[in-house]
Scaffold this motif. Structure first.
Motif, PDB file in Angstrom:
ATOM      1  N   HIS A  41       0.834  -1.207   0.000  1.00  0.00           N
ATOM      2  CA  HIS A  41       0.000   0.000   0.000  1.00  0.00           C
ATOM      3  C   HIS A  41       0.866   1.253   0.000  1.00  0.00           C
ATOM      4  O   HIS A  41       0.617   2.199  -0.766  1.00  0.00           O
ATOM      5  CB  HIS A  41      -0.937  -0.016   1.216  1.00  0.00           C
ATOM      6  CG  HIS A  41      -1.841   1.156   1.293  1.00  0.00           C
ATOM      7  ND1 HIS A  41      -1.512   2.318   1.943  1.00  0.00           N
ATOM      8  CD2 HIS A  41      -3.079   1.361   0.762  1.00  0.00           C
ATOM      9  CE1 HIS A  41      -2.486   3.178   1.834  1.00  0.00           C
ATOM     10  NE2 HIS A  41      -3.459   2.627   1.120  1.00  0.00           N
ATOM     11  N   ASP A  42       1.877   1.283   0.842  1.00  0.00           N
ATOM     12  CA  ASP A  42       2.780   2.437   0.888  1.00  0.00           C
ATOM     13  C   ASP A  42       3.542   2.615  -0.421  1.00  0.00           C
ATOM     14  O   ASP A  42       3.722   3.739  -0.900  1.00  0.00           O
ATOM     15  CB  ASP A  42       3.771   2.305   2.051  1.00  0.00           C
ATOM     16  CG  ASP A  42       3.099   2.467   3.408  1.00  0.00           C
ATOM     17  OD1 ASP A  42       1.961   2.986   3.459  1.00  0.00           O
ATOM     18  OD2 ASP A  42       3.716   2.062   4.408  1.00  0.00           O
ATOM     19  N   ALA A  43       3.970   1.518  -1.008  1.00  0.00           N
ATOM     20  CA  ALA A  43       4.705   1.601  -2.271  1.00  0.00           C
ATOM     21  C   ALA A  43       3.820   2.119  -3.395  1.00  0.00           C
ATOM     22  O   ALA A  43       4.237   2.974  -4.191  1.00  0.00           O
ATOM     23  CB  ALA A  43       5.272   0.228  -2.635  1.00  0.00           C
ATOM     24  N   VAL A  44       2.593   1.644  -3.464  1.00  0.00           N
ATOM     25  CA  VAL A  44       1.671   2.107  -4.511  1.00  0.00           C
ATOM     26  C   VAL A  44       1.314   3.572  -4.288  1.00  0.00           C
ATOM     27  O   VAL A  44       1.256   4.359  -5.246  1.00  0.00           O
ATOM     28  CB  VAL A  44       0.409   1.215  -4.543  1.00  0.00           C
ATOM     29  CG1 VAL A  44      -0.678   1.814  -5.413  1.00  0.00           C
ATOM     30  CG2 VAL A  44       0.766  -0.172  -5.022  1.00  0.00           C
ATOM     31  N   GLU A  45       1.095   3.952  -3.047  1.00  0.00           N
ATOM     32  CA  GLU A  45       0.779   5.347  -2.736  1.00  0.00           C
ATOM     33  C   GLU A  45       1.935   6.271  -3.128  1.00  0.00           C
ATOM     34  O   GLU A  45       1.719   7.332  -3.728  1.00  0.00           O
ATOM     35  CB  GLU A  45       0.471   5.488  -1.253  1.00  0.00           C
ATOM     36  CG  GLU A  45       0.010   6.867  -0.846  1.00  0.00           C
ATOM     37  CD  GLU A  45      -0.330   6.943   0.632  1.00  0.00           C
ATOM     38  OE1 GLU A  45      -0.927   7.946   1.030  1.00  0.00           O
ATOM     39  OE2 GLU A  45       0.007   6.009   1.390  1.00  0.00           O
ATOM     40  N   ASP A  46       3.154   5.869  -2.824  1.00  0.00           N
ATOM     41  CA  ASP A  46       4.327   6.659  -3.217  1.00  0.00           C
ATOM     42  C   ASP A  46       4.443   6.768  -4.734  1.00  0.00           C
ATOM     43  O   ASP A  46       4.772   7.828  -5.269  1.00  0.00           O
ATOM     44  CB  ASP A  46       5.610   6.050  -2.651  1.00  0.00           C
ATOM     45  CG  ASP A  46       5.748   6.255  -1.155  1.00  0.00           C
ATOM     46  OD1 ASP A  46       5.006   7.093  -0.595  1.00  0.00           O
ATOM     47  OD2 ASP A  46       6.605   5.582  -0.551  1.00  0.00           O
ATOM     48  N   VAL A  51       3.867  10.114  -9.624  1.00  0.00           N
ATOM     49  CA  VAL A  51       3.335  10.381 -10.961  1.00  0.00           C
ATOM     50  C   VAL A  51       2.569  11.702 -10.976  1.00  0.00           C
ATOM     51  O   VAL A  51       2.743  12.531 -11.876  1.00  0.00           O
ATOM     52  CB  VAL A  51       2.435   9.211 -11.435  1.00  0.00           C
ATOM     53  CG1 VAL A  51       1.632   9.592 -12.659  1.00  0.00           C
ATOM     54  CG2 VAL A  51       3.283   7.993 -11.711  1.00  0.00           C
ATOM     55  N   VAL A  52       1.726  11.912  -9.979  1.00  0.00           N
ATOM     56  CA  VAL A  52       0.948  13.154  -9.917  1.00  0.00           C
ATOM     57  C   VAL A  52       1.879  14.358  -9.763  1.00  0.00           C
ATOM     58  O   VAL A  52       1.704  15.377 -10.444  1.00  0.00           O
ATOM     59  CB  VAL A  52      -0.075  13.091  -8.755  1.00  0.00           C
ATOM     60  CG1 VAL A  52      -0.713  14.440  -8.495  1.00  0.00           C
ATOM     61  CG2 VAL A  52      -1.148  12.071  -9.071  1.00  0.00           C
ATOM     62  N   GLY A  53       2.881  14.243  -8.914  1.00  0.00           N
ATOM     63  CA  GLY A  53       3.834  15.334  -8.748  1.00  0.00           C
ATOM     64  C   GLY A  53       4.605  15.632 -10.014  1.00  0.00           C
ATOM     65  O   GLY A  53       4.830  16.801 -10.370  1.00  0.00           O
ATOM     66  N   THR A  54       5.011  14.593 -10.722  1.00  0.00           N
ATOM     67  CA  THR A  54       5.737  14.780 -11.976  1.00  0.00           C
ATOM     68  C   THR A  54       4.856  15.466 -13.012  1.00  0.00           C
ATOM     69  O   THR A  54       5.292  16.401 -13.697  1.00  0.00           O
ATOM     70  CB  THR A  54       6.234  13.432 -12.517  1.00  0.00           C
ATOM     71  OG1 THR A  54       7.121  12.857 -11.558  1.00  0.00           O
ATOM     72  CG2 THR A  54       6.954  13.587 -13.833  1.00  0.00           C
ATOM     73  N   LEU A  55       3.607  15.021 -13.119  1.00  0.00           N
ATOM     74  CA  LEU A  55       2.698  15.650 -14.076  1.00  0.00           C
ATOM     75  C   LEU A  55       2.422  17.108 -13.722  1.00  0.00           C
ATOM     76  O   LEU A  55       2.346  17.964 -14.612  1.00  0.00           O
ATOM     77  CB  LEU A  55       1.393  14.860 -14.165  1.00  0.00           C
ATOM     78  CG  LEU A  55       1.497  13.483 -14.824  1.00  0.00           C
ATOM     79  CD1 LEU A  55       0.162  12.761 -14.752  1.00  0.00           C
ATOM     80  CD2 LEU A  55       1.962  13.608 -16.261  1.00  0.00           C
TER      81      LEU A  55
END
Length: 109
Positions: A41-46, A51-55
């Motif tokens: 869960h933590d890995a997927v959240e990160d 991805v959102v931050g990069t976009l």
């Protein structure tokens, strides 16, 4: 010489230690399902936040790039051209540094 020191490629008999071999021939990691769920869960959240931050950074860089180009092309004075060029360079720096973290040049080739 024990089974572990024999140098053979076969896995050692693990029954004496209480560990049972996994289906791939290794030993289970000993993590229960709740711990594994939390780690995944933590890995997927990160990953999603990355991805959102990069976009978002790419979007901000693109806005700066286009604003700088339009300000530089529509400039009536040297000062306005300098401001437009500065905004363009800031956008270029944001855009390139964001892409550099995502797509290193060595992997393009």
């Amino acid at each position: 010489m024990t089974d572990r020191d024999s140098g053979s490629d076969e896995p050692a008999d693990l029954s004496e230690e209480g560990d049972t071999p996994a289906s791939d021939g290794g030993v289970p990691a000993g993590i229960d399902e709740d711990e594994l769920y939390e780690i995944v869960h933590d890995a997927v959240e990160d990953a999603i936040l990355g991805v959102v931050g990069t976009l978002l950074l790419l979007g901000i860089g693109f806005v700066f790039l286009t604003a700088g180009v339009s300000a530089a092309l529509g400039a009536m004075s040297t000062a306005a051209f300098g401001i437009g060029l500065t905004v363009f360079v800031v956008g270029l720096v944001i855009f390139v540094t964001t892409l550099r973290g995502v797509l290193p040049m060595s992997e393009w080739v």
